[in-house]
Write a protein that holds these residues in place. Sequence first.
Motif, short mmCIF file in Angstrom:
data_model
loop_
_atom_site.label_atom_id
_atom_site.label_comp_id
_atom_site.label_asym_id
_atom_site.label_seq_id
_atom_site.Cartn_x
_atom_site.Cartn_y
_atom_site.Cartn_z
N GLY A 1 -36.12 -26.76 -36.10
CA GLY A 1 -35.79 -25.94 -35.38
C GLY A 1 -35.72 -26.37 -34.15
O GLY A 1 -34.53 -25.73 -34.20
N ASP A 2 -35.50 -27.49 -34.11
CA ASP A 2 -35.02 -27.96 -32.06
C ASP A 2 -33.52 -28.91 -32.66
O ASP A 2 -32.75 -28.43 -31.39
N THR B 1 -31.00 -24.83 -34.75
CA THR B 1 -29.97 -23.52 -34.24
C THR B 1 -29.99 -22.51 -35.20
O THR B 1 -29.16 -22.57 -35.83
N ALA C 1 -36.71 -14.30 -30.05
CA ALA C 1 -36.93 -16.12 -29.54
C ALA C 1 -37.69 -15.70 -28.12
O ALA C 1 -37.86 -17.16 -27.81
N GLY D 1 -40.20 -18.54 -28.31
CA GLY D 1 -39.14 -19.11 -28.23
C GLY D 1 -40.11 -20.86 -27.88
O GLY D 1 -40.22 -21.84 -28.36
N TRP E 1 -40.74 -24.68 -32.66
CA TRP E 1 -40.27 -24.32 -33.79
C TRP E 1 -40.80 -24.04 -35.34
O TRP E 1 -40.63 -23.82 -36.61
N ASN F 1 -41.59 -18.42 -36.24
CA ASN F 1 -41.12 -18.01 -37.53
C ASN F 1 -41.92 -16.74 -38.68
O ASN F 1 -41.16 -15.67 -39.47
N LEU G 1 -35.16 -22.03 -37.27
CA LEU G 1 -37.18 -22.65 -36.62
C LEU G 1 -36.49 -23.47 -38.52
O LEU G 1 -36.37 -24.21 -38.93
#
Length: 368
Positions: free
Chosen positions: A32-33, A36, A255, A259, A263, A269, A296
């Motif tokens: 997830g990092d 995106t 997010a 956020g 993630w 999630n 994520l």
Amino acid sequence: MGLPHSELADRIHGGWLGRVCGNMLGKPVERGDYWTRERIDRYLRRTGALPLTDYLPEPPPDADEGEFELRPEWRQCVRGRIHGSCRDDDVDYTILGLHLLQTHGFGFTTEQVGDAWLLHLPFLQTFTAERAAYRNLANGLKPPLTATHDNPYQEWIGALIRADIFGLTCPGDPHRAAGLARRDAVLSHTGNGVYGAMWAAAMISAAFTANGPREAIDTALERIPASCRLARAVRHTIALHASGTPWSDTLTEMAEQTGRLGWIHTVPNAAVITAGLLYGAGDFTSTIALTVRGGLDTDSNGATAGSVAGVLCGAAAIPAQWTEPLEDRVRSAVFGFDGVRISELAERTVRLAADSAGRLPPAPRADP
């Protein structure tokens, strides 16, 4: 519950298939990092795969180096290359939970969950909170210390991904499903990590009798503390959907709200899963596609949303482009289950579900 046996069997099979399909769809872009929402949709546009109605396509041949870094297993889970599902912990834990219930019944203890891990799951196929708890078990610690000692991942998504089997074996009984999930989750998680598992199990259980995803989500929320961060995030997502906010804008706002947690944390999630279910509106393909496009922890989120959507529609209604490439087989790191047929797992689950009524004492509601 009151479902005819044939319908119960079809919906349980749908839950299993939905989990595997959603997991396979999200697996190539699980990070997830890096993956995106914007990068995922850019990939889909570059490969001509929007709207997303099938597994991810192969990377575009003209992609720049570093532009699209799929997971190493991508060749086993993109369209045209799938021959049975590849191994993943999101499915391993569902299989292991099934084995746990078949071995110990619905009165299993948290200590027996730990024993099952040590006996049937390789240490190197565990991650984050599960690896910390496994290490603690091997060092002789007992629950609840296994969840709290040297474990910075206590509210991450691991317990949520283990919860499906408890919903599938308690159809139409979300209270019971949440209690079982809690007993499993406290081996490795605390707080919202535990609530996420309870919410997911209750949601899958509720899907057997719910009139659509919104009702299943609302019913599941009744099983966790209303003041916890998870419940607040899910309710906020519901409110945005109800107000007519577009899917992408809903995820942008969520997010911004969640956020900072990272993630792999349960709360952000859960918002992605909720949005996928609501905006998917009961359609299997739309549900898992929107959930995975939400980013994520894509494979875990796709798997959970796929379970709910699969139970809601049943196996017979899942489009063939999702199920046929699986060839009714899953790879698994759980000892004795590698290559098992999905239909066999579903049949075992049906037998447990039919036997479960009245055999579990009431579970306490979790405290906030």
